[in-house]
Scaffold this active site. Structure first.
Site, PDB file in Angstrom:
ATOM      1  N   GLN A 111       0.822  -1.211   0.000  1.00  0.00           N
ATOM      2  CA  GLN A 111       0.000   0.000   0.000  1.00  0.00           C
ATOM      3  C   GLN A 111       0.861   1.267   0.000  1.00  0.00           C
ATOM      4  O   GLN A 111       0.485   2.287  -0.579  1.00  0.00           O
ATOM      5  CB  GLN A 111      -0.930  -0.007   1.226  1.00  0.00           C
ATOM      6  CG  GLN A 111      -2.115   0.927   1.116  1.00  0.00           C
ATOM      7  CD  GLN A 111      -3.287   0.325   0.344  1.00  0.00           C
ATOM      8  OE1 GLN A 111      -3.630  -0.835   0.548  1.00  0.00           O
ATOM      9  NE2 GLN A 111      -3.894   1.092  -0.540  1.00  0.00           N
ATOM     10  N   LYS A 126      -2.762  -0.937   6.647  1.00  0.00           N
ATOM     11  CA  LYS A 126      -3.767  -1.974   6.366  1.00  0.00           C
ATOM     12  C   LYS A 126      -4.204  -2.554   7.701  1.00  0.00           C
ATOM     13  O   LYS A 126      -3.446  -2.518   8.674  1.00  0.00           O
ATOM     14  CB  LYS A 126      -3.161  -3.094   5.521  1.00  0.00           C
ATOM     15  CG  LYS A 126      -4.186  -3.940   4.802  1.00  0.00           C
ATOM     16  CD  LYS A 126      -4.618  -3.291   3.500  1.00  0.00           C
ATOM     17  CE  LYS A 126      -5.765  -3.993   2.841  1.00  0.00           C
ATOM     18  NZ  LYS A 126      -5.985  -3.473   1.469  1.00  0.00           N
ATOM     19  N   GLY A 165     -12.471  -0.130   2.928  1.00  0.00           N
ATOM     20  CA  GLY A 165     -12.848  -1.531   2.759  1.00  0.00           C
ATOM     21  C   GLY A 165     -11.771  -2.362   2.075  1.00  0.00           C
ATOM     22  O   GLY A 165     -10.789  -1.850   1.553  1.00  0.00           O
ATOM     23  N   ASP A 166     -11.953  -3.646   2.109  1.00  0.00           N
ATOM     24  CA  ASP A 166     -11.154  -4.632   1.368  1.00  0.00           C
ATOM     25  C   ASP A 166     -12.022  -5.900   1.382  1.00  0.00           C
ATOM     26  O   ASP A 166     -13.244  -5.800   1.537  1.00  0.00           O
ATOM     27  CB  ASP A 166      -9.779  -4.838   2.036  1.00  0.00           C
ATOM     28  CG  ASP A 166      -8.803  -5.610   1.152  1.00  0.00           C
ATOM     29  OD1 ASP A 166      -8.214  -5.010   0.238  1.00  0.00           O
ATOM     30  OD2 ASP A 166      -8.641  -6.836   1.349  1.00  0.00           O
ATOM     31  N   ASN A 240     -16.595  -6.745  -5.048  1.00  0.00           N
ATOM     32  CA  ASN A 240     -16.559  -5.358  -5.503  1.00  0.00           C
ATOM     33  C   ASN A 240     -15.673  -5.172  -6.730  1.00  0.00           C
ATOM     34  O   ASN A 240     -16.086  -4.601  -7.734  1.00  0.00           O
ATOM     35  CB  ASN A 240     -16.086  -4.473  -4.337  1.00  0.00           C
ATOM     36  CG  ASN A 240     -15.845  -3.052  -4.773  1.00  0.00           C
ATOM     37  OD1 ASN A 240     -14.740  -2.693  -5.171  1.00  0.00           O
ATOM     38  ND2 ASN A 240     -16.877  -2.235  -4.751  1.00  0.00           N
TER      39      ASN A 240
END
Ligand code: NDP
Ligand code: 2IT
Length: 453
Positions: A111, A126, A165-166, A240
């Site tokens: 990230q 994260k 989100g993830d 998603n």
């Protein structure tokens, strides 16, 4: 690989025992950046890579909650605040039974570079939990989210750390966590992204990762004077990222023929059209059902359950032009990569984080196909989170077209930054080196400027 690179990787492995996913992500960056360290010996002397690979802070906490039967449950919560050189820690929360420190450290580490590539002011982080939302009632999910946020709230804030989100964390979970944060702090701030549109969310954020991944792929195709028209695409996952990847492939004239979940995959030779995509969205987002239902509804489709005895995934052995892994880490191994290449796949754009294992990455790079690694190709999600933060700070909402135009520009610029860095360091067309080097240089420069902190 040079001796000094190998030594550095071995030394880091010894410091992080039992963290294979984290070391996989670190080793790739170390390898890509060895040429940078040769050209910038000051970064070797100041141990820049070793400092980057050490999270600024890791928070691990108990998450107690009560299920619908009144039984006591306990899960483990995490937030890895990895690097704040470029801005507040920023990155998603994953709720999945497989979550552990190695997985969250790999995600937080990647990230850092991904967020640097977006050009927006965001550090890397994260978090998540080994909680499994599958099969839980809405009330159970709410009680879990409230308990999770009761502890997390003391560590985050709109200028400190902004989760999103993830896997397993979507609009429902973000809503429950936002509500609890607001209640605890008595503040309405942009502390989470991916919020509902009526309470601080941004248009295009739900679509952004999938759309961005396809925009990135379109940029890669354009380098070969090609586009999506007539392209057959394999997509994994059905959450998603997969849903909006399929949508944008359709918009640009391609056809997705697969979709999957942890139970198996569906192959629909006739293509997933808009009506079928609407069915997938309703099945997964509203009813939270299994993808096998797709094949029950559409006779053109064949469902293949996961066979745990196979050393490869037969979904990646279907003839296609492009592949969009959009489920989870290491879902494409060396055998899968060989199958994809043998079937003529000329583009892989990673919606998921680290979906290709290192044997697969090596094959894609060696074959010279268009291979967009996750930290570049799926950066559209966090980039649009950055746009949500900007809108929250201004207390304004931009229209859909404006956010989408900004997302497209960001993906174009990330693509160009990868190409430029790969060229500059003598590996033209290698998006892995390009993404790692461009991200590293930006973060390293900021860490150098800010001193030894
Ligand atoms: P979702 O929870 O919406 O969907 C995840 C999908 O992947 C589901 O179909 C799920 O199947 C499948 N999946 C998850 N874990 C596994 C597993 N261990 N084995 C097989 N299938 C699995 O998550 P997202 O779509 O948000 O995330 C997908 C990927 O994209 C992840 O790698 C994530 O880190 C990455 N990503 C997400 C971003 C975002 O904005 N959401 C941004 C950038 C990257 P099942 O339902 O059966 O579990
Ligand atoms: O992996 C990712 O980039 C995400 N899950 C999105 C993170 C974010 O802060 O939007």
């Amino acid at each position: 690989m040079s001796d000094s690179t190998r030594e550095l990787i071995e030394q880091m492995k010894a410091q992080n025992p039992g963290e294979p996913e984290f070391m996989q992500a670190v080793a790739e960056v170390v390898e890509s950046c060895s040429a940078v360290l040769d050209r910038h010996p000051e970064y070797r002397e100041t141990r820049m890579i070793e400092r980057m690979a050490e999270p600024e802070r890791v928070i691990i906490f108990r998450v107690p909650w009560q299920d619908d039967h009144g039984d006591f449950q306990v899960n483990r919560g995490y937030r890895v605040e990895f690097n704040s050189a470029l801005g507040p820690y920023k990155g998603g929360l994953r709720f999945h039974p497989s979550v552990n420190l190695s997985i969250l450290k790999f995600l937080g580490f990647e990230q850092i570079f991904k967020n640097a590539l977006t050009t927006l002011p965001m550090g890397g982080g994260k978090g998540g939990s080994d909680f499994d939302p599958k099969g839980k009632s809405d009330s159970e999910v709410m009680r879990f989210c409230q308990s999770f946020m009761t502890e997390l709230a003391r560590h985050i804030g709109p200028d400190t750390d902004v989760p999103a989100g993830d896997i397993g964390v979507g609009a429902r979970e973000i809503g429950f966590m936002f509500g609890q944060y607001k209640r605890l702090r008595n503040e309405f701030t942009g502390v989470l992204t991916g919020k509902g549109l009526d309470w601080g969310g941004s248009l295009i954020r739900p679509e952004a990762t999938g759309y961005g991944c396809v925009y990135f792929a379109a940029e890669m195709l354009a380098t070969r004077n090609d586009d999506f028209h007539g392209k057959t695409c394999l997509v994994s996952g059905s959450g998603n990222v997969a849903q909006y990847t399929i949508e944008k492939i359709l918009d640009l004239g391609g056809t997705a023929v697969t979709v999957s979940d942890s139970g198996g995959f569906v192959h629909d030779e006739t293509g997933i059209d808009r009506e079928k995509l609407a069915f997938i969205k309703e099945l997964k987002n509203v009813r939270r059902g299994r993808i096998s239902e797709y094949a029950e509804k559409y006779p053109s489709a064949v469902y293949t359950p996961v066979d745990p005895d196979l050393d490869h995934n037969p979904m990646w052995d279907i003839k296609a032009d492009c592949a969009f892994p959009s489920a989870t880490q290491n879902e494409i191994n060396g055998t899968d990569a060989a199958n994809l290449l043998a079937n003529g796949v000329m583009l892989v754009s990673e919606g998921a984080n680290m979906p290709s294992d290192s044997a697969a990455v090596d094959q894609f790079v060696d074959a010279g196909i268009l291979y967009g690694p996750g930290k570049a190709a799926n950066a559209g999600g966090v980039a649009t989170s950055g746009l949500e933060m900007a809108q929250n700070s201004m207390r304004l909402n931009w229209p859909r077209d404006e956010v989408d135009a900004r997302l497209q520009t960001i993906m174009k610029n990330i693509h160009a930054a990868c190409i430029d860095a790969a060229d500059e360091y003598g590996t033209p067309g290698n998006y892995v080196n390009g993404a790692n080097i461009a991200g590293f240089l930006k973060v390293a420069g900021a860490m150098r400027d800010q001193g030894l902190v």
